[in-house]
Design a protein around this motif. Structure first.
Motif, PDB file in Angstrom:
ATOM      1  N   HIS A 127       0.833  -1.206   0.000  1.00 53.57           N
ATOM      2  CA  HIS A 127       0.000   0.000   0.000  1.00 53.57           C
ATOM      3  C   HIS A 127       0.865   1.252   0.000  1.00 53.57           C
ATOM      4  O   HIS A 127       0.655   2.163  -0.812  1.00 53.57           O
ATOM      5  CB  HIS A 127      -0.925   0.008   1.214  1.00 53.57           C
ATOM      6  CG  HIS A 127      -1.580   1.333   1.448  1.00 53.57           C
ATOM      7  ND1 HIS A 127      -2.592   1.800   0.644  1.00 53.57           N
ATOM      8  CD2 HIS A 127      -1.345   2.287   2.363  1.00 53.57           C
ATOM      9  CE1 HIS A 127      -2.951   3.002   1.064  1.00 53.57           C
ATOM     10  NE2 HIS A 127      -2.212   3.314   2.119  1.00 53.57           N
ATOM     11  N   PHE A 128       1.830   1.326   0.896  1.00 47.55           N
ATOM     12  CA  PHE A 128       2.652   2.512   0.995  1.00 47.55           C
ATOM     13  C   PHE A 128       3.560   2.683  -0.216  1.00 47.55           C
ATOM     14  O   PHE A 128       3.841   3.808  -0.632  1.00 47.55           O
ATOM     15  CB  PHE A 128       3.450   2.529   2.291  1.00 47.55           C
ATOM     16  CG  PHE A 128       2.603   2.853   3.494  1.00 47.55           C
ATOM     17  CD1 PHE A 128       1.972   4.076   3.592  1.00 47.55           C
ATOM     18  CD2 PHE A 128       2.424   1.928   4.492  1.00 47.55           C
ATOM     19  CE1 PHE A 128       1.173   4.378   4.682  1.00 47.55           C
ATOM     20  CE2 PHE A 128       1.623   2.218   5.588  1.00 47.55           C
ATOM     21  CZ  PHE A 128       1.001   3.448   5.680  1.00 47.55           C
ATOM     22  N   GLU A 129       4.000   1.588  -0.811  1.00 49.06           N
ATOM     23  CA  GLU A 129       4.769   1.688  -2.050  1.00 49.06           C
ATOM     24  C   GLU A 129       3.898   2.263  -3.162  1.00 49.06           C
ATOM     25  O   GLU A 129       4.364   3.077  -3.955  1.00 49.06           O
ATOM     26  CB  GLU A 129       5.295   0.322  -2.474  1.00 49.06           C
ATOM     27  CG  GLU A 129       6.476  -0.143  -1.663  1.00 49.06           C
ATOM     28  CD  GLU A 129       6.939  -1.546  -2.033  1.00 49.06           C
ATOM     29  OE1 GLU A 129       6.119  -2.316  -2.612  1.00 49.06           O
ATOM     30  OE2 GLU A 129       8.083  -1.880  -1.725  1.00 49.06           O
ATOM     31  N   SER A 130       2.639   1.854  -3.204  1.00 44.81           N
ATOM     32  CA  SER A 130       1.733   2.316  -4.273  1.00 44.81           C
ATOM     33  C   SER A 130       1.434   3.806  -4.169  1.00 44.81           C
ATOM     34  O   SER A 130       1.160   4.454  -5.176  1.00 44.81           O
ATOM     35  CB  SER A 130       0.439   1.519  -4.274  1.00 44.81           C
ATOM     36  OG  SER A 130      -0.367   1.878  -3.169  1.00 44.81           O
ATOM     37  N   ILE A 131       1.468   4.366  -2.975  1.00 45.43           N
ATOM     38  CA  ILE A 131       1.186   5.798  -2.824  1.00 45.43           C
ATOM     39  C   ILE A 131       2.453   6.614  -2.672  1.00 45.43           C
ATOM     40  O   ILE A 131       2.406   7.821  -2.439  1.00 45.43           O
ATOM     41  CB  ILE A 131       0.225   6.074  -1.649  1.00 45.43           C
ATOM     42  CG1 ILE A 131       0.833   5.646  -0.318  1.00 45.43           C
ATOM     43  CG2 ILE A 131      -1.117   5.404  -1.896  1.00 45.43           C
ATOM     44  CD1 ILE A 131       0.022   6.062   0.882  1.00 45.43           C
ATOM     45  N   GLY A 132       3.597   5.948  -2.775  1.00 48.04           N
ATOM     46  CA  GLY A 132       4.873   6.660  -2.740  1.00 48.04           C
ATOM     47  C   GLY A 132       5.317   7.087  -1.364  1.00 48.04           C
ATOM     48  O   GLY A 132       6.124   8.004  -1.216  1.00 48.04           O
ATOM     49  N   ARG A 133       4.826   6.430  -0.310  1.00 43.79           N
ATOM     50  CA  ARG A 133       5.214   6.802   1.051  1.00 43.79           C
ATOM     51  C   ARG A 133       6.092   5.749   1.719  1.00 43.79           C
ATOM     52  O   ARG A 133       6.272   5.773   2.927  1.00 43.79           O
ATOM     53  CB  ARG A 133       3.964   7.012   1.910  1.00 43.79           C
ATOM     54  CG  ARG A 133       3.198   8.250   1.539  1.00 43.79           C
ATOM     55  CD  ARG A 133       2.076   8.527   2.478  1.00 43.79           C
ATOM     56  NE  ARG A 133       2.547   8.672   3.849  1.00 43.79           N
ATOM     57  CZ  ARG A 133       1.777   8.586   4.911  1.00 43.79           C
ATOM     58  NH1 ARG A 133       0.481   8.358   4.768  1.00 43.79           N
ATOM     59  NH2 ARG A 133       2.263   8.723   6.110  1.00 43.79           N
TER      60      ARG A 133
END
Length: 63
Positions: free
Chosen positions: A53-59
């Motif tokens: 999830h965080f990889e997908s939103i760049g965080r």
């Protein structure tokens, strides 16, 4: 709410879980005692999901 009584949760607006740390810890201990293998797999799966999830939103930044 403070970090002294509540675990952090970056997905919530206020930054903290809804349940106090003592309650979360007691629940985790009880679940682990019932079936350690199942509990450990659930933890690993959640980590994979949150990382994705965080990889997908760049965080997400790998250490």
């Amino acid at each position: 709410m403070t970090a002294d009584y509540f675990h952090k949760d970056s997905l919530r607006v206020d930054g903290f879980k809804r349940r106090c740390a003592d309650c979360c810890n007691a629940t985790a201990r009880r679940n682990y005692a019932q079936d350690p293998q199942k509990f450990a797999e659930r933890v690993r799966e959640r980590r994979r999901e949150r990382t994705a999830h965080f990889e997908s939103i760049g965080r997400y930044e790998a250490a």
